[in-house]
Design an enzyme around this catalytic site. Structure first.
Site, PDB file in Angstrom:
ATOM      1  N   LYS A  31     -10.055  15.770 -50.720  1.00 19.98           N
ATOM      2  CA  LYS A  31     -10.055  15.874 -49.216  1.00 19.98           C
ATOM      3  C   LYS A  31      -8.703  15.967 -48.820  1.00 19.98           C
ATOM      4  CE  LYS A  31     -13.332  16.392 -47.038  1.00 19.98           C
ATOM      5  NZ  LYS A  31     -14.000  15.322 -46.376  1.00 19.98           N
ATOM      6  N   SER A  87      -8.902  11.374 -47.922  1.00 19.26           N
ATOM      7  CA  SER A  87     -10.196  10.424 -47.793  1.00 19.26           C
ATOM      8  C   SER A  87      -9.923   9.361 -48.599  1.00 19.26           C
ATOM      9  CB  SER A  87     -11.418  11.186 -48.252  1.00 19.26           C
ATOM     10  OG  SER A  87     -12.333  10.550 -48.720  1.00 19.26           O
ATOM     11  N   GLU A  95      -8.704  17.233 -35.082  1.00 21.76           N
ATOM     12  CA  GLU A  95      -9.999  16.699 -34.543  1.00 21.76           C
ATOM     13  C   GLU A  95      -9.869  15.653 -33.488  1.00 21.76           C
ATOM     14  OE1 GLU A  95     -12.735  15.700 -38.284  1.00 21.76           O
ATOM     15  OE2 GLU A  95     -10.856  15.991 -39.015  1.00 21.76           O
ATOM     16  N   ASN A 153       0.670  -1.145  -0.026  1.00 18.37           N
ATOM     17  CA  ASN A 153       0.028   0.137   0.192  1.00 18.37           C
ATOM     18  C   ASN A 153       0.696   1.268  -0.096  1.00 18.37           C
ATOM     19  OD1 ASN A 153      -1.869  -1.755   0.070  1.00 18.37           O
ATOM     20  ND2 ASN A 153      -2.673  -1.213   2.069  1.00 18.37           N
ATOM     21  N   HIS A 190     -19.677  34.866 -30.587  1.00 16.96           N
ATOM     22  CA  HIS A 190     -20.882  34.000 -30.988  1.00 16.96           C
ATOM     23  C   HIS A 190     -20.557  33.738 -32.371  1.00 16.96           C
ATOM     24  CE1 HIS A 190     -23.322  36.072 -27.816  1.00 16.96           C
ATOM     25  NE2 HIS A 190     -22.544  37.253 -28.056  1.00 16.96           N
TER      26      HIS A 190
HETATM   27  N1  ARG Z   1      -1.554  -3.412  -7.264  1.00 13.17           N
HETATM   28  C1  ARG Z   1      -1.955  -2.476  -6.068  1.00 13.17           C
HETATM   29  C2  ARG Z   1      -2.381  -1.317  -6.576  1.00 13.17           C
HETATM   30  O1  ARG Z   1      -2.134  -0.985  -7.508  1.00 13.17           O
HETATM   31  C3  ARG Z   1      -1.016  -2.535  -5.180  1.00 13.17           C
HETATM   32  C4  ARG Z   1      -1.355  -2.498  -3.789  1.00 13.17           C
HETATM   33  C5  ARG Z   1      -2.129  -3.766  -3.329  1.00 13.17           C
HETATM   34  N2  ARG Z   1      -2.386  -3.849  -2.042  1.00 13.17           N
HETATM   35  C6  ARG Z   1      -3.272  -4.612  -1.457  1.00 13.17           C
HETATM   36  N3  ARG Z   1      -3.491  -4.687   0.012  1.00 13.17           N
HETATM   37  N4  ARG Z   1      -3.904  -5.463  -2.301  1.00 13.17           N
HETATM   38  O2  ARG Z   1      -3.097  -0.541  -5.847  1.00 13.17           O
END
Ligand code: ARG
Length: 470
Positions: free
Chosen positions: A283, A277, A290, A110, A156
């Site tokens: 064209k 085109s 675009e 995390n 406009h």
């Molecule tokens: N692949 C996960 C993400 O992108 C990494 C963290 C995952 N953590 C966990 N506790 N599953 O968020």
């Protein structure tokens, strides 16, 4: 393959779950950040006596090898190992054994993924900053060629008052300057170091988060472990910046499409930046413009997508957050591509000065100047507006433009009209007379070009400072 987290499980995951859960397909682009982050983490662990110097050295060596293998295209990524973090960690352990298994001490994926994306965001700020500056330079350069290229200005989408092509382009230059400022803001948001937050509540080990921050050139460290792993505001800031930039370029693109049409005929795109085109031989289409206009929708979509993903999440990490990456990366790729082709398209387009001049001589965009003329002779503006409105209606009825009416005809609408009225009607004069700060007069444009050049130099300096902190 056994999962790195498989201890409490008695069955292997369903195959479809592996595929659904995996992010390796897209997060492998974070490999450099992941490895660099792991090296800083390992160095810190050893420095704090949490792992041995020998283990740290083995980790460094192993990670170097893995980096080389990935760069050489020799690394095999596996979906069963879910993501870039576990792919690298598993490969490391395969190489160096137990030391590899110690790397994840005091860390969670995390905070690891948060670290990677913060580092990646900083790198992207530097890279896109460079491309954005180049586009700004191109706008400034092209504007500099056209300070006296008179064209109709619109409100406009109706002819309003004469301006110059330089003035029009400088409007976008100014927008892009603010986009650059916002991009620098993205750096601020990304320059905070999350590692050490662990899964959510930090760690029991005596880590030194400030050392890691210093190793990785971060200006700040997250002061709350829950916040560090659960917010994605730095990516949202990037996407907001990207959305505004694309919005600006989308508007210019719309104008490029209009201007290159036969109806306007103000510019012609270089053959290398237009397409044909398959059916209609005549064209020449403004596909680049675009596409940029079209891709802006996709970038806005990513912004809204991530806002929506994050808005209902309880603290701290939730797997929903893995959804931050594809939109983020796609936004990066879209911007990279857009900024590059856009600059070249601008620098190669042909400006059809005569068509613009012709357009502005066959309209009533000098009517305000005639009203101003009467005001200078003493008439209140509202009265002058009315008198000139009547002149315009009379001219239209008689199939003429304002310079073609006789003084006698003018006198029917106001006795204040004199022969000198003709002077204020020439489109060039209309432009020259708008000398107020920020106006289209060539002398004012020259000033704005100077200021723009200075501002660009300051932005360049700012960018170099950031690049030194990557
Ligand atoms: N692949 C996960 C993400 O992108 C990494 C963290 C995952 N953590 C966990 N506790 N599953 O968020």
């Amino acid at each position: 393959m056994a999962k790195l987290w498989g201890g409490r499980f008695s069955k292997s995951t369903d195959e479809a779950v592996d595929a659904f859960n995996a992010s390796i397909g897209f997060d492998k682009r974070l490999y450099r950040e992941d490895i660099r982050g792991s090296m800083a983490h390992a160095a810190m662990l050893a420095r704090q006596g949490i792992i041995s110097e020998n283990d740290a050295a083995a980790i460094m060596r192993g990670l170097q090898e893995i980096l080389a293998e990935i760069e050489a295209g020799k690394f095999e990524f596996s979906a069963e190992l879910e993501d870039i973090h576990m792919n690298i960690e598993a490969a490391l352990t395969k190489k160096i054994g137990a030391a590899g298994e110690r790397l994840h001490t005091a860390r969670s994926r995390n905070d690891q993924v948060a670290l990677d994306t913060h580092m990646y965001a900083k790198k992207i700020v530097a890279e896109l900053g460079e491309l954005l500056l180049k586009l700004e330079e191109a706008l400034l350069f092209t504007a500099g060629q056209h300070t006296d290229t008179v064209m109709p200005g619109y409100t406009h989408l109706q002819r309003a008052q004469p301006i110059t092509f330089a003035h029009h382009l400088l409007a976008y230059f100014n927008m892009l300057q603010r986009d650059f400022r916002r991009l620098m803001g993205v750096w601020q948001g990304a320059d905070i170091m999350p590692l050490g937050a662990g899964a959510l509540a930090g760690t029991t080990f005596p880590i030194d988060r400030f050392f890691v921050a210093e190793e990785l050139n971060f200006g700040q460290v997250y002061g709350n472990s829950l916040d560090a792993v659960s917010d994605r505001d730095y990516i949202i800031e990037f996407m907001s910046f990207a959305s505004l930039l694309m919005l600006h370029l989308s508007r210019l693109s719309e104008e490029v499409c209009l201007w290159s049409s036969q109806e306007f005929g103000y510019i012609e795109l270089d053959d290398a930046f237009a397409t044909g085109s398959s059916m209609m031989p005549q064209k020449k289409n403004p596909d680049i413009a675009e596409l940029v206009r079209g891709k802006s929708g996709r970038v806005f979509g990513h912004l809204l997508g991530l806002l929506t993903t994050v808005k209902g999440l309880p603290l701290a990490y939730n797997k929903d957050l893995q959804e931050d990456k594809e939109g983020f990366f796609d936004t990066v790729d879209t911007l990279r591509f857009t900024l590059t082709v856009y600059r070249d398209m601008l620098l190669t387009l042909k400006v059809k000065k005569e068509t613009m001049a012709e357009a502005v001589s066959k309209d009533f965009s000098n009517a305000t100047d005639l009203a101003d003329y009467l005001v200078r002779k003493g008439l209140p503006f509202r009265e002058a507006h009315r008198a000139v409105g009547q002149c315009v209606a009379y001219a239209i009825e008689n199939g003429k433009y304002l310079p073609q009416l006789t003084l006698a005809e003018y006198k029917n609408f106001s006795p204040l009209f004199e022969k000198d009225l003709l002077e204020c009607l020439a489109p060039v004069r209309c432009v020259e007379a708008r000398r107020c700060y920020g106006g289209p007069a060539p002398e004012e444009t020259a000033k704005q070009l100077r200021l723009g050049t200075e501002a660009l130099a300051a932005q360049r300096e700012q960018l170099e400072l950031l690049k030194a902190k990557l």
